[in-house]
Write a protein that holds these residues in place. Sequence first.
Motif, PDB file in Angstrom:
ATOM      1  N   ASN A  10      95.090  16.533  36.984  1.00  0.00           N
ATOM      2  CA  ASN A  10      95.902  16.760  35.796  1.00  0.00           C
ATOM      3  C   ASN A  10      95.644  18.179  35.301  1.00  0.00           C
ATOM      4  O   ASN A  10      94.559  18.479  34.802  1.00  0.00           O
ATOM      5  N   LEU A  11      96.650  19.047  35.437  1.00  0.00           N
ATOM      6  CA  LEU A  11      96.455  20.436  35.037  1.00  0.00           C
ATOM      7  C   LEU A  11      96.394  20.584  33.523  1.00  0.00           C
ATOM      8  O   LEU A  11      95.696  21.445  33.002  1.00  0.00           O
ATOM      9  N   ASP A  60      93.770  22.646  29.537  1.00  0.00           N
ATOM     10  CA  ASP A  60      94.088  24.001  29.062  1.00  0.00           C
ATOM     11  C   ASP A  60      93.133  25.086  29.537  1.00  0.00           C
ATOM     12  O   ASP A  60      93.279  26.244  29.133  1.00  0.00           O
ATOM     13  N   ASP A  61      92.175  24.785  30.355  1.00  0.00           N
ATOM     14  CA  ASP A  61      91.206  25.787  30.768  1.00  0.00           C
ATOM     15  C   ASP A  61      91.357  26.120  32.250  1.00  0.00           C
ATOM     16  O   ASP A  61      92.249  25.620  32.928  1.00  0.00           O
ATOM     17  N   GLN A  62      90.491  26.995  32.748  1.00  0.00           N
ATOM     18  CA  GLN A  62      90.592  27.487  34.116  1.00  0.00           C
ATOM     19  C   GLN A  62      89.477  26.910  34.969  1.00  0.00           C
ATOM     20  O   GLN A  62      88.311  26.939  34.597  1.00  0.00           O
ATOM     21  N   PHE A  63      89.867  26.443  36.154  1.00  0.00           N
ATOM     22  CA  PHE A  63      88.939  25.840  37.097  1.00  0.00           C
ATOM     23  C   PHE A  63      89.020  26.652  38.382  1.00  0.00           C
ATOM     24  O   PHE A  63      90.033  26.641  39.072  1.00  0.00           O
ATOM     25  N   SER A  97     101.941  19.621  30.681  1.00  0.00           N
ATOM     26  CA  SER A  97     102.077  20.408  29.456  1.00  0.00           C
ATOM     27  C   SER A  97     102.569  21.793  29.858  1.00  0.00           C
ATOM     28  O   SER A  97     102.563  22.144  31.040  1.00  0.00           O
ATOM     29  N   PRO A  98     102.994  22.606  28.889  1.00  0.00           N
ATOM     30  CA  PRO A  98     103.453  23.951  29.233  1.00  0.00           C
ATOM     31  C   PRO A  98     102.327  24.816  29.796  1.00  0.00           C
ATOM     32  O   PRO A  98     101.152  24.594  29.524  1.00  0.00           O
ATOM     33  N   GLN A  99     102.713  25.798  30.603  1.00  0.00           N
ATOM     34  CA  GLN A  99     101.833  26.856  31.096  1.00  0.00           C
ATOM     35  C   GLN A  99     100.765  26.379  32.057  1.00  0.00           C
ATOM     36  O   GLN A  99      99.730  27.043  32.218  1.00  0.00           O
ATOM     37  N   SER A 100     100.963  25.273  32.726  1.00  0.00           N
ATOM     38  CA  SER A 100     100.069  24.896  33.815  1.00  0.00           C
ATOM     39  C   SER A 100     100.312  25.833  34.990  1.00  0.00           C
ATOM     40  O   SER A 100     101.431  26.281  35.226  1.00  0.00           O
ATOM     41  N   SER A 101      99.252  26.148  35.752  1.00  0.00           N
ATOM     42  CA  SER A 101      99.448  27.072  36.866  1.00  0.00           C
ATOM     43  C   SER A 101      98.432  26.843  37.969  1.00  0.00           C
ATOM     44  O   SER A 101      97.342  26.300  37.754  1.00  0.00           O
ATOM     45  N   ALA A 141      99.232  23.006  50.161  1.00  0.00           N
ATOM     46  CA  ALA A 141      99.866  22.098  51.107  1.00  0.00           C
ATOM     47  C   ALA A 141     100.073  20.752  50.419  1.00  0.00           C
ATOM     48  O   ALA A 141      99.097  20.068  50.102  1.00  0.00           O
ATOM     49  N   ASN A 142     101.328  20.398  50.176  1.00  0.00           N
ATOM     50  CA  ASN A 142     101.621  19.162  49.466  1.00  0.00           C
ATOM     51  C   ASN A 142     102.247  18.128  50.389  1.00  0.00           C
ATOM     52  O   ASN A 142     103.398  18.249  50.796  1.00  0.00           O
ATOM     53  N   ALA A 143     101.445  17.101  50.721  1.00  0.00           N
ATOM     54  CA  ALA A 143     101.970  15.943  51.438  1.00  0.00           C
ATOM     55  C   ALA A 143     102.002  14.730  50.518  1.00  0.00           C
ATOM     56  O   ALA A 143     102.442  13.654  50.916  1.00  0.00           O
ATOM     57  N   GLY A 144     101.526  14.927  49.281  1.00  0.00           N
ATOM     58  CA  GLY A 144     101.509  13.864  48.294  1.00  0.00           C
ATOM     59  C   GLY A 144     102.636  14.027  47.297  1.00  0.00           C
ATOM     60  O   GLY A 144     103.798  14.151  47.669  1.00  0.00           O
ATOM     61  N   GLN A 145     102.278  14.063  46.004  1.00  0.00           N
ATOM     62  CA  GLN A 145     103.279  14.140  44.942  1.00  0.00           C
ATOM     63  C   GLN A 145     102.855  15.179  43.917  1.00  0.00           C
ATOM     64  O   GLN A 145     101.721  15.174  43.442  1.00  0.00           O
ATOM     65  N   ILE A 146     103.783  16.081  43.574  1.00  0.00           N
ATOM     66  CA  ILE A 146     103.601  17.021  42.477  1.00  0.00           C
ATOM     67  C   ILE A 146     104.631  16.686  41.414  1.00  0.00           C
ATOM     68  O   ILE A 146     105.831  16.618  41.704  1.00  0.00           O
ATOM     69  N   ASN A 147     104.175  16.475  40.179  1.00  0.00           N
ATOM     70  CA  ASN A 147     105.066  16.113  39.077  1.00  0.00           C
ATOM     71  C   ASN A 147     104.953  17.127  37.946  1.00  0.00           C
ATOM     72  O   ASN A 147     103.855  17.433  37.487  1.00  0.00           O
ATOM     73  N   VAL A 148     106.100  17.654  37.525  1.00  0.00           N
ATOM     74  CA  VAL A 148     106.169  18.403  36.271  1.00  0.00           C
ATOM     75  C   VAL A 148     106.839  17.439  35.304  1.00  0.00           C
ATOM     76  O   VAL A 148     108.030  17.171  35.410  1.00  0.00           O
ATOM     77  N   THR A 149     106.066  16.904  34.373  1.00  0.00           N
ATOM     78  CA  THR A 149     106.356  15.559  33.882  1.00  0.00           C
ATOM     79  C   THR A 149     107.315  15.438  32.707  1.00  0.00           C
ATOM     80  O   THR A 149     107.963  14.407  32.547  1.00  0.00           O
ATOM     81  N   GLY A 150     107.398  16.460  31.819  1.00  0.00           N
ATOM     82  CA  GLY A 150     108.185  16.243  30.606  1.00  0.00           C
ATOM     83  C   GLY A 150     108.916  17.486  30.150  1.00  0.00           C
ATOM     84  O   GLY A 150     108.701  18.603  30.647  1.00  0.00           O
ATOM     85  N   PHE A 151     109.790  17.304  29.184  1.00  0.00           N
ATOM     86  CA  PHE A 151     110.588  18.394  28.632  1.00  0.00           C
ATOM     87  C   PHE A 151     109.668  19.500  28.112  1.00  0.00           C
ATOM     88  O   PHE A 151     108.738  19.257  27.349  1.00  0.00           O
TER      89      PHE A 151
END
Length: 297
Positions: A46-47, A29-32, A73-77, A87-97
Amino acid sequence: GIRDYKVTGVQTCALPISIDNSVTINLNDDQFDTANITNRSGGTLNLDGGTLSQINTSGLVDNQAGGVINANSPQSSINLTGGGTLANAGQINVTGFGDSLTVFDGELQNSGGIDIAFGASLDIQGGTLTMLTGGTLTGTGSVTLASEFNVGAGVNFTLANGDPSLEFTNADIVGAGTFTNDSAVTLSTTGTIGVSEFSNIGNVNFEPGTFNLDAGVNFTNDTGGTLTIGGNADIARLDAASGIVNNGVFQLTGDGTATSQLGLADTFTNSAGRSEEHTSELQSPCNLVCRLLLEKK
């Protein structure tokens, strides 16, 4: 080296250096803030509702093959400051409802996998989503864009039945590649289709607004496809500088007082024997041109 990094209990963690990750980073939930980050094979970011933000203008988030970015979780950015690149050559998952990932500015270049779970969303705000060779969109969630969807040269992109819906607002579908839709694509307010070839066997809706089909686009509404100008009883207009071939269902809707319009600078070829206006009447090709106000410019 760092084996497992967690950002917890703070609002912002700023590291104005480049990060090379092959283990796990949890934002919680914080900013990096970082200059650049490389997520190598075996690395997981893990965002967790947090924000990954680039300090440097035109920086790079490089998710390499075997790397994983989870928006769980909601509001990841991810904030690509000043036109940076994810650049995504791997996997990006938006995981749940209810989970979401928003990418601000810059360009998401996808040559890997993006999976969006049912009820989840990927939002591209102010930047570009570019599909490169090998890039896929899967899952049953949604992708919303207020910018640009680009199909790279030599790429034959297919949005398959059961893949995420695409929702464009003031956004364009462009590029030198081809686009085949067997899912659901909605354009609203304004937008241009400018890929080399666009084939629809799913559902394409032009909702309130004015839209353009560029010259030179090979545009086909194929068997099984439904193309609607003015969905949900709204008024829209599509100005087509290239020809349209209809082998499916073509609909112009109205709001009870006016009908949506198709402005043609080229030919409309109706091979399906069935196209519809808001009254859903079966029209012959001749009556279609007369009654639906198709304009030969």
